[in-house]
Design a protein around this motif. Structure first.
Motif, PDB file in Angstrom:
ATOM      1  N   ASN A 174       0.860  -1.120  -0.103  1.00  0.00           N
ATOM      2  CA  ASN A 174       0.066   0.060   0.158  1.00  0.00           C
ATOM      3  C   ASN A 174       0.788   1.285   0.217  1.00  0.00           C
ATOM      4  OD1 ASN A 174      -2.742   1.307   0.692  1.00  0.00           O
ATOM      5  ND2 ASN A 174      -1.401   2.183   2.337  1.00  0.00           N
ATOM      6  N   HIS A 180      -4.450   5.198  -4.617  1.00  0.00           N
ATOM      7  CA  HIS A 180      -5.329   5.030  -3.821  1.00  0.00           C
ATOM      8  C   HIS A 180      -5.944   6.157  -2.715  1.00  0.00           C
ATOM      9  CE1 HIS A 180      -2.777   4.364  -0.065  1.00  0.00           C
ATOM     10  NE2 HIS A 180      -3.840   4.616   0.540  1.00  0.00           N
ATOM     11  N   HIS A 185      -9.232   7.445  -0.003  1.00  0.00           N
ATOM     12  CA  HIS A 185      -9.515   8.579   1.146  1.00  0.00           C
ATOM     13  C   HIS A 185     -10.218  10.005   0.648  1.00  0.00           C
ATOM     14  CE1 HIS A 185      -6.633   5.602   3.176  1.00  0.00           C
ATOM     15  NE2 HIS A 185      -5.770   6.093   2.499  1.00  0.00           N
ATOM     16  N   ASP A 308      -7.212   2.328   5.730  1.00  0.00           N
ATOM     17  CA  ASP A 308      -6.144   1.786   5.305  1.00  0.00           C
ATOM     18  C   ASP A 308      -6.199   0.073   5.773  1.00  0.00           C
ATOM     19  OD1 ASP A 308      -4.855   3.335   3.450  1.00  0.00           O
ATOM     20  OD2 ASP A 308      -3.865   4.682   5.160  1.00  0.00           O
TER      21      ASP A 308
END
Ligand code: FES
Ligand code: FE2
Length: 401
Positions: A174, A180, A185, A308
């Motif tokens: 990640n 992402h 988010h 996350d």
């Protein structure tokens, strides 16, 4: 996509596994220093798949021993701390901080039997308010002096995150997956802006992403159309730097990961030197029930880190990478896997992996945001002062083999 064997190679970190041997070349934080007290001088710790007990003896020396007594396996968590070490609660076998057995009280006087007993012990160091351990071959390297860990012009704060019920490498992948941020988010990290639509989120803010190898890991850059650039280096193998914080992921075992954040806050009285006792915050659980695994638990998703944790855990305790469909935006992940495989092979061939500091001359502050790539350094013919040495040709060849 990886084969089942490659996935196992990346993720299994117990003693004797290839990735486990690589990780045993680095120091890991295992506890907040204030967790050991006069009243509670022992703490159970599982790290890299090994069950251990951290303890502070009456001379205030701290060490890490195998949890199960060498005699008949009782946990040393319940041992009595003494002047010379820790004595098993059951029959009093007394171990010092090197794992030497100093006494077996129920043996005949003068038998010397205790001299034949050696208990597993690992080095411990206190640094930035945490206890760290090194579980690899001796001599132990130095704990790297990453700038935000040792800068004196500010103070540090530790945040202990909820235990991640997943393999550590999911969190690391990640860290090289910048796409992402604008999607996952979009409702937590974007300060109340409204996206064009919730599927794209803020993807259209981005011009491009860039990844390149630096001496201690991977530089990840996010270029915005408005001209700003984010730099979040992945410090190999287990740290993400974001702003002035480091997120340290510590593999507890194959399917659980501790997460410590060390925030550096510039300013204040400026007396921080890595020896201070930082403030500590323990984050409450992100899911209910806290020990449940997907789908038998539910994550909150109104915090960046809770989001996350959701994406790190829901692929499963060890993500099945034989079924993934990697796309263009995953090239940082491919790079990280290649570096991980290369470093595993380096250790197997007797080289030190990247980021390991053995030489006193290299034991200086390291600017983790240094943006110069290994290729640029090579072109200049010299790694800059204070940096971890760039890979030699022989080491790079391992990566190409
Ligand atoms: S089991 Fe520890 S002394 Fe007997
Ligand atoms: Fe994220």
């Amino acid at each position: 996509m990886l084969s089942r064997e490659e996935n196992e190679l990346l993720c299994r970190i117990g003693p004797g596994t290839p990735a486990g041997e690589l990780l045993r070349r680095y120091w890991f934080p295992i506890a907040v220093a204030t967790e050991l007290t006069e009243e509670k001088p022992t703490k159970f710790v599982r790290v890299l798949g090994e069950d251990l007990v951290l303890f502070r003896d009456k001379q205030r020396r701290v060490d890490l021993l195998a949890d199960r007594c060498s005699h008949r396996g009782v946990s040393l968590l319940y041992g009595r701390v003494e002047e010379g070490g820790i004595a098993c609660a059951y029959h009093g076998w007394l171990y010092d901080i090197e794992g030497n057995c100093l006494a077996c009280p129920a043996e005949p006087k003068g038998s010397g039997f205790h001299l034949t007993v050696k208990h597993k012990a690992y080095a411990v160091q206190k640094f930035i308010g945490l206890y760290w351990t090194y579980m690899g071959p001796k001599p132990a390297p130095r704990i790297p002096k990453y700038d935000v860990w040792v800068r004196k012009d500010g103070r540090r704060k530790i945040v202990v995150y909820p235990l991640l019920d997943a393999n550590w490498f999911q969190a690391m992948e990640n860290s090289v997956d910048p796409a992402h941020l604008q999607i996952l988010h979009q409702d937590t990290a974007m300060r109340g802006r409204t996206p064009v639509n919730t599927t794209r989120g803020f993807t259209d803010d981005i011009e491009k992403f860039e990844f390149y190898e630096i001496p201690h890991g991977i530089m990840k850059r996010r270029y915005y159309k408005r001209g700003a650039v984010d730099e979040h280096p992945l410090i190999f193998p287990n740290i993400l730097r974001q702003g002035d914080a480091t997120q340290i992921r510590v593999p507890m075992d194959d399917t659980h990961t501790f997460i410590y954040f060390v925030h550096f806050i510039p300013g204040g009285n400026g007396d921080g030197d890595g020896e201070e006792e930082p403030d500590v915050l323990y984050m409450p659980p992100f899911k209910d029930p806290p020990n449940g695994l997907h789908p038998f638990t539910r994550f909150r998703t109104d915090l960046v880190l809770a989001q996350d944790h959701m994406v790190w855990e829901t692929p499963g305790p060890i993500a099945d990478r034989t079924r993934e469909r990697l796309a263009t935006s995953d090239r940082g992940i491919v790079m990280l896997r290649e570096i991980m495989m290369r470093e595993i092979r380096k250790v197997q061939q007797g080289f030190a992996p990247i980021g390991v500091i053995q030489e006193p001359a290299q034991d200086v502050m390291i600017d983790t945001k240094l943006a110069e790539s290994l290729e640029e350094m090579k072109a200049r013919g010299q790694p800059p002062g204070g940096q971890v040495t760039a890979l030699t040709e022989a080491e790079r060849a391992i990566g190409r083999s």
